[in-house]
Write a protein that holds these residues in place. Structure first.
Motif, mmCIF file in Angstrom:
data_model
loop_
_atom_site.group_PDB
_atom_site.id
_atom_site.type_symbol
_atom_site.label_atom_id
_atom_site.label_comp_id
_atom_site.label_asym_id
_atom_site.label_seq_id
_atom_site.Cartn_x
_atom_site.Cartn_y
_atom_site.Cartn_z
ATOM 1 N N GLY A 9 1.632 -1.296 0.154
ATOM 2 C CA GLY A 9 -0.061 0.102 -0.059
ATOM 3 C C GLY A 9 0.829 1.312 0.367
ATOM 4 N N SER A 10 2.570 1.224 -0.058
ATOM 5 C CA SER A 10 3.187 2.379 -0.018
ATOM 6 C C SER A 10 2.706 3.577 -1.597
ATOM 7 C CB SER A 10 4.587 2.013 -0.242
ATOM 8 O OG SER A 10 4.940 0.934 -1.004
ATOM 9 N N TRP A 11 2.873 4.587 -1.631
ATOM 10 C CA TRP A 11 3.240 5.084 -2.974
ATOM 11 C C TRP A 11 4.365 5.438 -3.085
ATOM 12 C CZ3 TRP A 11 -0.657 4.449 -6.007
ATOM 13 C CH2 TRP A 11 -1.962 3.890 -5.519
ATOM 14 N N SER A 12 4.354 6.040 -4.593
ATOM 15 C CA SER A 12 5.587 7.015 -4.765
ATOM 16 C C SER A 12 5.335 7.740 -5.935
ATOM 17 C CB SER A 12 6.998 6.358 -4.508
ATOM 18 O OG SER A 12 6.974 5.707 -6.039
ATOM 19 N N VAL A 13 6.337 8.794 -6.538
ATOM 20 C CA VAL A 13 6.456 9.915 -7.298
ATOM 21 C C VAL A 13 7.761 9.184 -7.884
ATOM 22 C CG1 VAL A 13 4.502 11.752 -6.929
ATOM 23 C CG2 VAL A 13 6.890 11.843 -6.335
ATOM 24 N N MET A 14 8.486 9.569 -9.388
ATOM 25 C CA MET A 14 9.087 10.088 -9.325
ATOM 26 C C MET A 14 10.067 11.376 -9.764
ATOM 27 S SD MET A 14 10.974 7.381 -10.869
ATOM 28 C CE MET A 14 10.323 6.373 -11.299
ATOM 29 N N ALA A 15 10.422 11.479 -9.087
ATOM 30 C CA ALA A 15 11.336 12.976 -9.166
ATOM 31 C C ALA A 15 12.266 12.826 -9.961
ATOM 32 C CB ALA A 15 11.619 13.022 -7.643
ATOM 33 N N VAL A 16 12.395 14.052 -10.540
ATOM 34 C CA VAL A 16 13.396 14.209 -11.987
ATOM 35 C C VAL A 16 14.559 15.302 -11.046
ATOM 36 C CG1 VAL A 16 14.163 15.539 -14.457
ATOM 37 C CG2 VAL A 16 11.724 14.017 -13.588
ATOM 38 N N GLU A 17 16.117 14.789 -11.239
ATOM 39 C CA GLU A 17 16.995 15.450 -11.350
ATOM 40 C C GLU A 17 18.273 15.865 -12.215
ATOM 41 O OE1 GLU A 17 18.862 13.450 -7.552
ATOM 42 O OE2 GLU A 17 19.485 12.517 -8.422
ATOM 43 N N ALA A 18 18.655 16.635 -11.930
ATOM 44 C CA ALA A 18 19.202 17.348 -12.771
ATOM 45 C C ALA A 18 20.746 16.494 -12.684
ATOM 46 C CB ALA A 18 19.793 19.008 -13.058
ATOM 47 N N THR A 19 21.340 16.085 -13.647
ATOM 48 C CA THR A 19 23.142 15.297 -13.697
ATOM 49 C C THR A 19 24.098 16.006 -14.315
ATOM 50 O OG1 THR A 19 22.709 13.353 -14.572
ATOM 51 C CG2 THR A 19 21.821 13.885 -12.386
ATOM 52 N N PRO A 20 24.726 15.860 -14.431
ATOM 53 C CA PRO A 20 25.598 15.980 -15.711
ATOM 54 C C PRO A 20 25.560 15.440 -16.552
ATOM 55 C CG PRO A 20 27.323 16.345 -13.592
ATOM 56 C CD PRO A 20 25.974 15.273 -13.379
ATOM 57 N N GLU A 21 24.867 13.985 -16.971
ATOM 58 C CA GLU A 21 25.288 13.169 -18.188
ATOM 59 C C GLU A 21 23.050 14.053 -18.755
ATOM 60 O OE1 GLU A 21 25.581 12.077 -15.164
ATOM 61 O OE2 GLU A 21 26.976 11.481 -15.834
ATOM 62 N N GLY A 22 22.698 15.062 -17.990
ATOM 63 C CA GLY A 22 20.900 14.918 -18.034
ATOM 64 C C GLY A 22 20.556 14.641 -16.752
ATOM 65 N N ASP A 23 19.095 15.060 -17.194
ATOM 66 C CA ASP A 23 17.771 14.539 -16.166
ATOM 67 C C ASP A 23 17.704 13.246 -15.864
ATOM 68 O OD1 ASP A 23 17.654 16.937 -16.022
ATOM 69 O OD2 ASP A 23 16.330 17.208 -17.829
ATOM 70 N N ARG A 24 17.887 12.991 -14.616
ATOM 71 C CA ARG A 24 17.889 11.750 -14.034
ATOM 72 C C ARG A 24 16.517 11.814 -12.977
ATOM 73 N NH1 ARG A 24 22.252 7.633 -13.856
ATOM 74 N NH2 ARG A 24 23.069 9.613 -14.596
ATOM 75 N N THR A 25 15.585 10.608 -13.022
ATOM 76 C CA THR A 25 14.468 9.973 -12.370
ATOM 77 C C THR A 25 14.526 9.117 -11.432
ATOM 78 O OG1 THR A 25 14.550 7.859 -13.810
ATOM 79 C CG2 THR A 25 13.422 9.764 -14.372
ATOM 80 N N VAL A 26 14.251 9.972 -10.359
ATOM 81 C CA VAL A 26 14.894 8.968 -8.574
ATOM 82 C C VAL A 26 13.669 8.945 -7.976
ATOM 83 C CG1 VAL A 26 15.668 9.847 -6.395
ATOM 84 C CG2 VAL A 26 16.783 10.516 -8.765
ATOM 85 N N SER A 27 13.360 7.854 -7.749
ATOM 86 C CA SER A 27 11.836 7.291 -6.856
ATOM 87 C C SER A 27 11.745 8.003 -5.899
ATOM 88 C CB SER A 27 11.960 5.689 -6.993
ATOM 89 O OG SER A 27 10.761 5.705 -5.850
ATOM 90 N N ALA A 28 11.041 8.696 -5.397
ATOM 91 C CA ALA A 28 10.503 9.367 -3.908
ATOM 92 C C ALA A 28 9.228 8.861 -3.575
ATOM 93 C CB ALA A 28 10.595 11.011 -4.064
ATOM 94 N N ALA A 29 9.337 8.247 -1.992
ATOM 95 C CA ALA A 29 7.906 7.762 -1.265
ATOM 96 C C ALA A 29 6.984 9.701 -1.370
ATOM 97 C CB ALA A 29 8.725 7.408 -0.709
ATOM 98 N N VAL A 30 6.005 8.894 -1.337
ATOM 99 C CA VAL A 30 4.838 10.224 -0.933
ATOM 100 C C VAL A 30 4.187 9.453 0.064
ATOM 101 C CG1 VAL A 30 5.435 11.507 -2.238
ATOM 102 C CG2 VAL A 30 4.191 9.998 -2.731
ATOM 103 N N GLU A 31 3.051 10.078 1.180
ATOM 104 C CA GLU A 31 1.694 10.134 1.537
ATOM 105 C C GLU A 31 0.787 9.938 1.067
ATOM 106 O OE1 GLU A 31 -0.037 9.820 5.646
ATOM 107 O OE2 GLU A 31 1.995 10.376 6.127
ATOM 108 N N VAL A 32 -0.455 10.143 0.680
ATOM 109 C CA VAL A 32 -1.339 10.368 0.195
ATOM 110 C C VAL A 32 -2.511 10.886 1.073
ATOM 111 C CG1 VAL A 32 -3.675 9.867 -1.190
ATOM 112 C CG2 VAL A 32 -1.148 9.030 -2.371
ATOM 113 N N ILE A 33 -2.632 12.277 1.261
ATOM 114 C CA ILE A 33 -3.034 12.799 2.526
ATOM 115 C C ILE A 33 -5.034 12.708 1.548
ATOM 116 C CG2 ILE A 33 -3.305 15.137 4.478
ATOM 117 C CD1 ILE A 33 -1.313 13.289 4.494
ATOM 118 N N HIS A 34 -5.307 13.114 0.480
ATOM 119 C CA HIS A 34 -6.835 13.353 0.209
ATOM 120 C C HIS A 34 -6.475 13.475 -1.475
ATOM 121 C CE1 HIS A 34 -10.527 15.526 -0.069
ATOM 122 N NE2 HIS A 34 -9.962 16.165 -1.474
#
Length: 381
Positions: free
Chosen positions: A319-344
């Motif tokens: 039942g966990s949830w996450s979003v895919m964050a995007v961070e800037a790196t020298p190679e380009g924009d890289r995706t990083v998984s970030a855990a979140v909690e659904v409030i509403h």
């Protein structure tokens, strides 16, 4: 003996020759294969294929919020401002019902009558008795006047004067009693006519002409003809923030209209543990009594977080949830998984809480198309 030794030698020699031939065949095949591979390798040039395209994704910037607004709907019932079950204060036989169900009547309009045939002669007899007593009183008054004159002259005694005065008093008292009896008959005559106490619409008709009814038995049901009201039960904490005169949104008859609070009841419903709020509906709302309405309230919840599209969520384990964050790196924009909690959730968007700094970017739609650590082409939405 010599013959046996010669036979054994020949068998050994044949095995050795066969083994040597086998080695020669396999060795030749191996040399031929190596030579063919070298020839093919010499004739073929190794060329690199085209590089795989970078996946483009739509991203949004996280905007922190101190809370979110929740739209809540509470169902209520339409009712008349007043409802009256009308009945006669006297028992008797109904002689006529002058209205039908659904009729609109004015205040004071006659609705139905009782049989008064026994009251009319009774009142006439009392009127006649009053007239006779009035004559006796007039005679006593004249007698008293004559006695007063004669007493002043000394012709009549004081006792005769007192007797005349008391006779007049008895006659006047008798007249007052008859007048009271006549008034009582008039009251019963009035109570034999049922009138509308206010401008109303006739609901149920519970009796017909010729029917005998008891005192207090309902004959007609009247509903106030004024603007309808709605009664809605609210949680005590929400009702405490409302006051008479507040304007609220009400969905009635498929349209959202403005209604005003007439009263907020101070007590709790013992069954639902809610407080009743009485609303005055606009006169343009053509609603049937007993129909349902929905009171629309917006409640602000103080909870830090941020809004994101529903499609930005990735479902995890347990039942966990996450979003895919995007961070800037020298190679380009890289995706990083970030855990979140659904409030509403309001269906299209979700209010999330997570360890994402202000200004962070997340994949807005279909984050499952990319994997954590993948280089992507971030496109602002």
């Amino acid at each position: 003996m010599a013959a046996n030794e010669g036979s054994g030698f020949r068998k050994t020699l044949r095995r050795a020759v066969a083994f040597a031939v086998t080695l020669a065949v396999f060795g030749g095949a191996t040399l031929a294969g190596l030579a063919g591979y070298a020839k093919i390798a010499g004739q073929t040039e190794v060329t690199a294929g085209p590089a795989a395209p970078i996946t483009s994704v739509g991203v949004m910037t996280v905007a922190p919020a101190d809370g979110y607004a929740v739209t809540r709907r509470f169902t209520g019932q339409v009712e008349a401002a007043a409802r009256t079950d009308l009945g006669f204060e006297l028992g008797g036989r109904i002689t006529g019902v002058l209205v039908e169900e659904g009729d609109l009547v004015a205040a004071g309009a006659v609705l139905t009558r009782l049989d008064t045939s026994a009251l009319v002669p009774e009142r006439a007899a009392l009127v006649a008795e009053l007239a006779a007593m009035a004559a006796d009183a007039e005679l006593a008054r004249l007698t008293l006047a004559r006695n007063d004159t004669l007493t002043e002259r000394g012709v009549r005694s004081v006792a005769a004067q007192d007797d005349a005065r008391l006779t007049l008093a008895r006659a006047e008292a008798g007249m007052a009693a008859v007048r009271a009896r006549i008034a009582g008959v008039d009251v019963r005559l009035d109570q034999s006519v049922l009138v509308a106490p206010f401008a109303a619409r006739v609901g149920a008709r519970l009796a017909d002409p010729g029917q005998t009814v008891a005192a207090g038995q309902p004959v007609l049901v009247l509903f106030d003809a004024g603007p309808a009201q709605a009664r809605v039960g609210l949680p005590p904490d929400l009702a405490a923030g409302l006051a008479a005169g507040d304007a609220l949104q009400v969905e009635a008859g498929g349209a959202v209209q403005e209604a005003r609070i007439l009263q907020v009841r101070p007590d709790l419903d013992p069954t639902t543990r809610s407080r009743s709020v009485v609303l005055t509906l606009p006169g343009t709302a053509a609603l049937a009594l007993g129909d349902t309405v929905a009171l629309i309230l917006e409640q602000t919840v103080a909870e830090p977080g941020f809004w994101a599209p529903l499609g930005a969520l990735r479902e995890g384990v347990r039942g966990s949830w996450s979003v895919m964050a995007v961070e800037a790196t020298p190679e380009g924009d890289r995706t990083v998984s970030a855990a979140v909690e659904v409030i509403h959730s309001d269906g299209a968007q979700v209010f999330l809480r997570g360890a994402l700094p202000p200004g962070a970017r997340i994949v807005a739609q279909a984050p499952d198309r990319v994997a954590p650590g993948q280089i992507v082409l971030a496109l602002a939405e």
